[in-house]
Design a protein around this motif. Structure first.
Motif, PDB file in Angstrom:
ATOM      1  N   LEU A 142       0.805  -1.189  -0.225  1.00 38.98           N
ATOM      2  CA  LEU A 142      -0.009   0.085  -0.001  1.00 38.98           C
ATOM      3  C   LEU A 142       0.814   1.368  -0.040  1.00 38.98           C
ATOM      4  O   LEU A 142       1.989   1.453   0.843  1.00 38.98           O
ATOM      5  N   ILE A 143       0.584   2.163  -0.658  1.00 44.29           N
ATOM      6  CA  ILE A 143       1.114   3.373  -1.036  1.00 44.29           C
ATOM      7  C   ILE A 143       0.033   4.447  -0.784  1.00 44.29           C
ATOM      8  O   ILE A 143      -0.831   4.550  -1.840  1.00 44.29           O
ATOM      9  N   ASP A 144       0.274   5.253   0.115  1.00 41.84           N
ATOM     10  CA  ASP A 144      -0.927   6.255   0.367  1.00 41.84           C
ATOM     11  C   ASP A 144      -0.433   7.793   0.631  1.00 41.84           C
ATOM     12  O   ASP A 144       0.480   7.716   1.486  1.00 41.84           O
ATOM     13  N   MET A 145      -0.926   8.708  -0.046  1.00 41.28           N
ATOM     14  CA  MET A 145      -0.592  10.072   0.131  1.00 41.28           C
ATOM     15  C   MET A 145      -1.968  10.893   0.287  1.00 41.28           C
ATOM     16  O   MET A 145      -2.894  10.695  -0.670  1.00 41.28           O
ATOM     17  N   SER A 146      -1.738  11.861   1.190  1.00 36.14           N
ATOM     18  CA  SER A 146      -3.052  12.984   1.210  1.00 36.14           C
ATOM     19  C   SER A 146      -2.529  14.100   2.027  1.00 36.14           C
ATOM     20  O   SER A 146      -1.444  13.978   2.475  1.00 36.14           O
ATOM     21  N   GLY A 147      -3.238  15.203   1.579  1.00 35.78           N
ATOM     22  CA  GLY A 147      -2.950  16.451   2.497  1.00 35.78           C
ATOM     23  C   GLY A 147      -3.028  17.587   1.575  1.00 35.78           C
ATOM     24  O   GLY A 147      -3.559  17.570   0.183  1.00 35.78           O
ATOM     25  N   PRO A 148      -3.025  18.741   2.008  1.00 32.88           N
ATOM     26  CA  PRO A 148      -3.296  20.040   1.162  1.00 32.88           C
ATOM     27  C   PRO A 148      -2.234  20.044  -0.077  1.00 32.88           C
ATOM     28  O   PRO A 148      -1.005  19.981   0.262  1.00 32.88           O
ATOM     29  N   PHE A 149      -2.663  20.469  -1.235  1.00 27.92           N
ATOM     30  CA  PHE A 149      -1.864  20.251  -2.265  1.00 27.92           C
ATOM     31  C   PHE A 149      -2.459  21.432  -3.249  1.00 27.92           C
ATOM     32  O   PHE A 149      -3.467  21.239  -3.730  1.00 27.92           O
ATOM     33  N   ASN A 150      -1.795  22.469  -3.609  1.00 22.67           N
ATOM     34  CA  ASN A 150      -2.184  23.482  -4.720  1.00 22.67           C
ATOM     35  C   ASN A 150      -1.167  23.738  -5.525  1.00 22.67           C
ATOM     36  O   ASN A 150      -0.049  24.614  -5.133  1.00 22.67           O
ATOM     37  N   PRO A 151      -1.222  23.017  -6.825  1.00 28.09           N
ATOM     38  CA  PRO A 151      -0.175  23.247  -7.569  1.00 28.09           C
ATOM     39  C   PRO A 151      -0.015  24.618  -8.120  1.00 28.09           C
ATOM     40  O   PRO A 151       1.276  24.976  -8.633  1.00 28.09           O
ATOM     41  N   ALA A 152      -0.718  25.480  -8.232  1.00 28.54           N
ATOM     42  CA  ALA A 152      -0.848  26.694  -8.811  1.00 28.54           C
ATOM     43  C   ALA A 152      -0.124  27.636  -7.871  1.00 28.54           C
ATOM     44  O   ALA A 152       0.693  28.513  -8.310  1.00 28.54           O
ATOM     45  N   ALA A 153      -0.242  27.413  -6.388  1.00 29.08           N
ATOM     46  CA  ALA A 153       0.444  28.224  -5.499  1.00 29.08           C
ATOM     47  C   ALA A 153       1.686  27.365  -5.219  1.00 29.08           C
ATOM     48  O   ALA A 153       2.453  28.183  -4.253  1.00 29.08           O
ATOM     49  N   ARG A 154       2.143  26.412  -5.394  1.00 31.68           N
ATOM     50  CA  ARG A 154       3.337  25.812  -5.300  1.00 31.68           C
ATOM     51  C   ARG A 154       3.455  25.623  -3.770  1.00 31.68           C
ATOM     52  O   ARG A 154       4.408  25.849  -3.155  1.00 31.68           O
ATOM     53  N   SER A 155       2.207  24.837  -3.371  1.00 32.21           N
ATOM     54  CA  SER A 155       2.266  24.622  -1.766  1.00 32.21           C
ATOM     55  C   SER A 155       1.784  23.388  -1.686  1.00 32.21           C
ATOM     56  O   SER A 155       0.938  22.843  -2.158  1.00 32.21           O
ATOM     57  N   ALA A 156       2.210  22.771  -0.440  1.00 32.56           N
ATOM     58  CA  ALA A 156       1.676  21.478  -0.212  1.00 32.56           C
ATOM     59  C   ALA A 156       2.237  20.947   1.019  1.00 32.56           C
ATOM     60  O   ALA A 156       3.255  21.362   1.671  1.00 32.56           O
ATOM     61  N   ASP A 157       1.288  20.229   1.705  1.00 34.01           N
ATOM     62  CA  ASP A 157       1.656  19.479   2.960  1.00 34.01           C
ATOM     63  C   ASP A 157       1.080  17.985   3.080  1.00 34.01           C
ATOM     64  O   ASP A 157      -0.037  17.831   3.479  1.00 34.01           O
ATOM     65  N   LEU A 158       1.923  17.321   2.545  1.00 33.04           N
ATOM     66  CA  LEU A 158       1.635  15.859   2.208  1.00 33.04           C
ATOM     67  C   LEU A 158       2.044  14.816   3.192  1.00 33.04           C
ATOM     68  O   LEU A 158       3.301  15.074   3.630  1.00 33.04           O
ATOM     69  N   THR A 159       1.170  13.911   3.516  1.00 33.18           N
ATOM     70  CA  THR A 159       1.541  12.803   4.408  1.00 33.18           C
ATOM     71  C   THR A 159       1.678  11.604   3.610  1.00 33.18           C
ATOM     72  O   THR A 159       0.827  11.107   2.657  1.00 33.18           O
ATOM     73  N   LEU A 160       2.776  10.809   3.527  1.00 36.80           N
ATOM     74  CA  LEU A 160       3.153   9.703   2.922  1.00 36.80           C
ATOM     75  C   LEU A 160       3.152   8.266   3.495  1.00 36.80           C
ATOM     76  O   LEU A 160       4.009   8.658   4.662  1.00 36.80           O
ATOM     77  N   ARG A 161       2.585   7.324   3.199  1.00 41.54           N
ATOM     78  CA  ARG A 161       2.650   6.051   3.962  1.00 41.54           C
ATOM     79  C   ARG A 161       2.961   4.889   3.084  1.00 41.54           C
ATOM     80  O   ARG A 161       2.379   4.983   1.952  1.00 41.54           O
ATOM     81  N   ILE A 162       3.705   4.124   3.362  1.00 40.06           N
ATOM     82  CA  ILE A 162       4.148   2.896   2.327  1.00 40.06           C
ATOM     83  C   ILE A 162       4.097   1.712   3.360  1.00 40.06           C
ATOM     84  O   ILE A 162       4.995   1.772   4.401  1.00 40.06           O
ATOM     85  N   ARG A 163       3.420   0.865   3.189  1.00 41.52           N
ATOM     86  CA  ARG A 163       3.141  -0.299   4.141  1.00 41.52           C
ATOM     87  C   ARG A 163       3.377  -1.519   3.177  1.00 41.52           C
ATOM     88  O   ARG A 163       2.855  -1.943   2.269  1.00 41.52           O
ATOM     89  N   ASP A 164       4.162  -2.362   3.761  1.00 45.17           N
ATOM     90  CA  ASP A 164       4.416  -3.931   3.360  1.00 45.17           C
ATOM     91  C   ASP A 164       4.583  -4.081   1.839  1.00 45.17           C
ATOM     92  O   ASP A 164       3.936  -4.826   1.166  1.00 45.17           O
ATOM     93  N   ILE A 165       5.518  -3.068   1.223  1.00 42.34           N
ATOM     94  CA  ILE A 165       5.841  -3.330  -0.077  1.00 42.34           C
ATOM     95  C   ILE A 165       6.837  -4.724  -0.293  1.00 42.34           C
ATOM     96  O   ILE A 165       7.915  -4.699   0.476  1.00 42.34           O
ATOM     97  N   GLY A 166       6.331  -5.604  -0.777  1.00 38.76           N
ATOM     98  CA  GLY A 166       7.276  -6.775  -0.614  1.00 38.76           C
ATOM     99  C   GLY A 166       7.735  -7.096  -2.202  1.00 38.76           C
ATOM    100  O   GLY A 166       8.042  -6.300  -3.013  1.00 38.76           O
ATOM    101  N   PRO A 167       8.346  -8.540  -2.310  1.00 48.26           N
ATOM    102  CA  PRO A 167       9.016  -8.736  -3.480  1.00 48.26           C
ATOM    103  C   PRO A 167       8.240  -8.664  -4.797  1.00 48.26           C
ATOM    104  O   PRO A 167       8.791  -8.456  -5.889  1.00 48.26           O
ATOM    105  N   ALA A 168       6.981  -8.878  -4.805  1.00 50.20           N
ATOM    106  CA  ALA A 168       6.128  -8.778  -5.840  1.00 50.20           C
ATOM    107  C   ALA A 168       6.151  -7.498  -6.473  1.00 50.20           C
ATOM    108  O   ALA A 168       6.420  -7.168  -7.864  1.00 50.20           O
ATOM    109  N   LEU A 169       6.273  -6.543  -5.804  1.00 43.85           N
ATOM    110  CA  LEU A 169       6.306  -5.163  -6.551  1.00 43.85           C
ATOM    111  C   LEU A 169       7.698  -4.720  -6.753  1.00 43.85           C
ATOM    112  O   LEU A 169       7.974  -4.171  -7.888  1.00 43.85           O
TER     113      LEU A 169
END
Length: 1009
Positions: A271-298
């Motif tokens: 699982l790869i999950d990202m969320s949070g405020p994100f405004n490309p026009a204003a070039r601003s972001a406050d994103l949280t990223l979570r990576i869980r249990d990435i195994g050999p298949a990926l």
């Protein structure tokens, strides 16, 4: 009113004519023939491609229909086949400034693209700067519908082929600020060219809105991919059956971006999950990223193209990404953990390790600062023992708003402990086979960031190195170093000490210290190497190389190196100061066209410690190798040196080589892109002058050359003993030589056709064994030895002696003069002399493409025997005595080839010599008999009768008393009448027959007492 009628008529005509002309032009430009025969060729020329179509129809400037359209680029990088294209558009909206069309439909399109080789690709063009959101112009787009049915797209490069087939795409309402919908499905194949293939089915549903700046304002994306087949390097991801991507975004928030993978049972594989405020026009972001249990298949899917797999690896990570102040402020905080991490190749499996990594970084572009708030990591083995550790002991700041860059105090360390080379050999040079690494590297910044200090200590134990010719093991290396970057301007190497040992014994030690000024390009260096033992030796060598030092003072600039002074020196001796000095300039701005002017000077240099002083090794007789088929001869290709103009001048007053002395060594050579000019080469070795000069043109196949050299009389024995102890017992004497050669090419055919010049040499007072020459590897000396040995072996039985009687005596003298011209070796003079015989000859040798097959043209050989040997074989004659040698008439010829010489001996001549030699033996007392026998020898040798010997004075008469008067006696019986003589041959034949009569008849009666 009548006067106004002409004016109205003039106005009415253009009003009627212009619409008619426009209508006619419209009819013309919309005709199929005009579009295919006029427009299409011009488009093809602009695209550098071939274009064709069965029909092109433009209806009412609102509908374009093309059937059976094809496009093929001339460089074969792109081909397109399109059975039908339909385009509907509004000319009114286009003229009104709106970009787009109402409907585009492509039926069964087939597109093939191919990556061009690197040399065929055009140079990269600079990309225009992307305008900032504040200055970007508004752009309104209006596309009603795009539909692609049953499309096929394929792209091929050197490593893979990507294919999408059965592609159906529908895009509706792509209109600025209005919701658009996109659906897509396709079957895709990734083919890694025999390494493996991956087959998948993909489906995409998306709803999005584009703003006037062409950035998405809202987006809702669902992507599903099902893997239907995986083989080769993709086989390990067979448990991975589906991938899901979900994106939900608004103009200022990334509500969710989630990527998941599942197995056939529906269980999550990552699982790869990202969320949070994100405004490309204003070039601003406050994103949280979570990576869980990435195994050999990926992971295996990612590493497949590189041939890597990842075992049972599991990765987990958490990160935060902050972007603010219009993109000027960036903060990242990352924590990464890995369990059972393995990186494997098809023939190697690494051990499983655990990793932890943490990083916290803040970069402020406006303030021109970077704050490293945390940086640490570790690698542990299965027993939780730390193998590698990275630590930043305290937060630090880097500030680059001033010159120089300012650092806060930094204490960073990297430690390795018992890291086995064999565990990671797949990622190391293949020559390293074993070893264990332990050590620490420390980086410290002190004095408010003005001084940087580097310390390192490391050990590499039980190192194994496998090279083509030798394998070493049990090597140990230890390194200690300390350096300071003072004021971030001057690099001071306080200490650099590298020690190597082999099986516990010292091998070599390198020590250095010095100063480098990067700002001015000045360098001062003191380097010492103590060579103690070579690998594979069980004891110290007989010639331990002494510690040497290197000091350098130089200045660098972009593309320029000025050597103020570079000195190499080692321990002084009473006879030598052992200092070599190099000065000059080197321009390396263009590495393919160097320019240099260098001078190497020395006073008294003793190279004896660097040369072996060993006895000749014992020779072991090896069986002769099997004859190999002759390889096809071809000239080397022309060579272009990476030099535009280079000069090297060497001057050394005296060189000492184990007691041998070389004086006044001077070499001056110039290098050009395709040539080497040896202007001067001169020296005196043991007071014998040697000179040489020449030129080599490397710009033609096989090279063109002109070389000449001269060697004054030189005693060989001491020089050979010094330079080649293995041949010390073979070569001796005083050598004098000169040669001049010119030609083009170095293969046999070229040497035969082009080589010209002369070669002269003389060797006096030597003690060379003939058989030793025939066993040497040098082809010229070996051919000479073969011919001489073959001649003596053939001569021995003819003389009635053993071959050893002629081969064992040493060569005392050898002289030859020769010329090369028109494919022939003209042997003007050849002379070889031992204590028992002298050989002289001259003649021609026709050179062959294979030099050993060169034909010897029946060269006559003149033999002269030592007097005792001549008496022994009964060939002694006083009139043949020359310089204490008995010169024999020609009776030997050399023929055959240089590689297989043949000796032709006329045995009748030898018989004649023996018959004639009896006349000198004293066995025949009768002068007449000796004369006749000499005639026989002259007939057999072809020389005619031997000269009449000087008459010997008669002995004085003896005094005897007068004879008494005869007593009465019966009268003597009268002699019978003489028979009529039978006619006999006259001349030489008569003398031969009379000689035979005498040989067969009785000896003369002994005188009466």
């Amino acid at each position: 009113m009548p006067p106004n009628k002409p004016r109205a008529k003039k106005i009415l005509i253009p009003l009627i004519a212009i619409p008619l002309i426009l209508i006619l032009l419209g009819v013309l430009v919309t005709r199929d023939a005009f579009l295919r025969n006029v427009v299409l060729p011009r488009v093809a020329k602009a695209l550098d491609a071939e274009l064709s179509a069965d029909s092109i129809r433009l209806a009412s400037f609102s509908r374009l229909e093309v059937r059976e359209f094809t496009l093929r680029k001339h460089d074969e990088s792109l081909s397109v086949s399109l059975p039908r294209l339909t385009l509907e558009f509004s000319l009114r909206r286009i003229l009104g400034g709106q970009t787009g069309f109402d409907r585009l439909e492509l039926l069964d399109p087939v597109v093939h693209s191919r990556a061009l080789p690197a040399e065929g690709q055009p140079a990269d063009t600079p990309k225009p700067d992307t305008p900032s959101p504040e200055t970007a112009a508004e752009f309104h787009i209006h596309i009603g519908e795009i539909r692609i049915q049953n499309g096929t797209f394929e792209h091929t490069d050197a490593t893979q082929t990507l294919t999408a087939s059965g592609l159906d795409l529908t895009l509706r309402n792509l209109i600025t600020d209005l919701p658009a919908a996109l659906t897509l499905k396709a079957n895709s194949v990734i083919d890694l060219h025999e390494a493996g293939t991956l087959h998948a089915q993909s489906r995409l549903n998306a709803e999005f809105t584009l703003g006037a700046d062409l950035l998405p304002k809202t987006a809702l994306i669902e992507l599903e991919t099902d893997i239907t087949r995986a083989d080769g390097v993709f086989a390990d991801i067979s448990d991975l059956t589906s991938l899901r991507l979900h994106v939900d975004a608004t103009p200022d928030t990334l509500r969710r971006a989630q990527f998941t993978a599942q197995n056939p049972a529906g269980e999550s594989l990552g699982l790869i999950d990202m969320s949070g405020p994100f405004n490309p026009a204003a070039r601003s972001a406050d994103l949280t990223l979570r990576i869980r249990d990435i195994g050999p298949a990926l992971l295996n899917l990612v590493g497949a193209s590189a041939g890597l797999t990842f075992g049972d690896t599991q990765l987990t990570a958490d990160a935060r990404l902050l972007l603010a102040n219009g993109g000027n402020l960036l903060e990242t905080d990352l924590t990464l953990q890995g369990q059972n991490l393995q990186v494997n190749t098809p023939d190697f499996q690494s051990p499983a390790v655990e990793i932890d990594f943490q990083q916290d970084l803040r970069i402020d572009l406006a303030a021109r600062t970077a704050d490293v708030r945390a940086l640490q990591g570790s690698v542990r083995n299965g027993q939780q023992e730390e193998l590698i550790t990275l630590r930043l002991k305290a937060p630090t700041r880097v500030q680059w708003d001033e010159d120089p860059v300012r650092f806060g105090d930094v204490a960073l360390s990297l430690t390795a402990e018992n890291l086995r080379v064999a565990d990671w050999r797949a990622f190391l040079p293949p020559e390293l086979t074993a070893g264990t690494l332990s050590g620490q590297v420390g980086l410290s910044v002190i004095h408010q960031g003005q001084d940087l200090q580097l310390t390192a200590s490391a050990r590499l134990d039980d190192l194994g190195i496998a090279l083509e010719e030798q394998t070493w093991d049990a090597l140990n290396l230890s390194l200690e170093t300390r350096a300071n970057f003072v004021g971030l301007k001057t690099l001071e190497i306080e200490n650099f000490n590298l020690l190597s040992t082999h099986q516990g014994r010292p091998l070599a030690q390198l020590q250095s210290r010095g100063t480098i000024e990067p700002g001015t390009g000045e360098l001062t260096l003191d380097l010492a190497l103590d060579h103690v033992l070579r690998p594979g030796q069980d004891r110290a060598p007989d010639f331990p190389a002494p510690p040497f030092h290197l000091t350098a003072s130089l200045r660098t600039a972009p593309g320029q190196l000025d050597l103020n002074e570079l000195v190499l020196f080692w321990a002084e001796t009473p006879e030598a100061d052992n200092r070599l000095t190099l000065r000059g300039q080197l321009d390396f701005a263009n590495p393919e066209a160097l320019v240099f002017d260098l001078a190497l000077n020395g006073d008294r240099i003793d190279l004896s410690p660097w040369l072996p002083e060993a006895a000749a090794p014992e020779t072991v007789q090896q069986p002769p190798p099997a004859a190999a088929a002759p390889a096809a001869q071809s000239e080397p290709d022309p060579v272009t040196l990476p030099v535009r103009d280079g000069t090297l001048h060497i001057n050394i007053a005296t060189l000492l080589l184990h007691g041998q002395q070389v004086d006044a060594l001077e070499i001056l050579t110039r290098l050009a892109p395709t040539g080497i000019e040896l202007n001067t080469f001169s020296l005196r070795i043991n007071d014998a002058p040697v000179t040489a000069s020449g030129h080599v043109d490397l710009g033609v196949p096989g090279y063109k050359y002109q070389l000449q050299a001269r060697l004054a009389p030189l005693a060989l024995a001491p020089l050979i003993q010094t330079l080649s102890p293995a041949h010390a017992e073979i070569f001796s004497g005083v050598l004098e030589a000169d040669f001049a050669l010119a030609g083009t090419g170095i293969t046999g055919p070229s040497l035969r056709s082009n080589l010209e010049g002369h070669m002269n040499a003389s060797l006096l007072d030597s003690e060379i064994n003939i058989q030793d020459l025939a066993n040497l590897e040098n082809p010229g000396i070996k051919s000479f030895g073969n011919i001489l040995a073959a001649l003596l072996r053939g001569l021995a039985p003819a003389l009635g002696v053993q071959p050893a009687d002629l081969l064992e005596p040493h060569l005392d003298e050898v002289r030859f003069k020769s010329r090369l011209r028109n494919g022939q070796l003209h042997l003007d003079t050849f002379k070889a002399e031992t204590e028992v015989l002298r050989i002289q000859s001259s003649g021609l040798i026709d050179l062959a493409d294979d030099l050993e097959a060169s034909l010897i043209r029946n060269i006559p050989v003149q033999i002269a025997l030592e007097t005792n040997l001549a008496r022994r074989v009964r060939l002694f004659r006083e009139d043949r005595l020359r310089d204490e040698r008995i010169a024999l008439p020609p009776f030997v010829q050399i023929r055959g080839t240089l590689g297989d010489p043949d000796v032709d001996i006329r045995r009748t001549v030898l018989t004649g010599l023996i018959v004639g030699g009896v006349t000198e033996s004293g066995l025949l007392r009768d002068e007449r008999a000796r004369e006749i026998l000499g005639g026989i020898g002259g007939l057999l040798t072809g020389e005619g009768p031997r000269p009449t010997p000087t008459p010997r004075p008669a002995p004085p008469p003896e005094t005897t008393p007068p004879a008494p008067a005869p007593s009465a006696a019966p009268a003597p019986t009268p002699a019978p009448p003489a028979p009529t003589p039978t006619p006999r041959p006259s001349g030489r034949t008569d003398r031969i027959l009379r000689g035979l009569d005498l040989l067969l008849g009785p000896e003369d009666p002994a005188p009466a007492p």
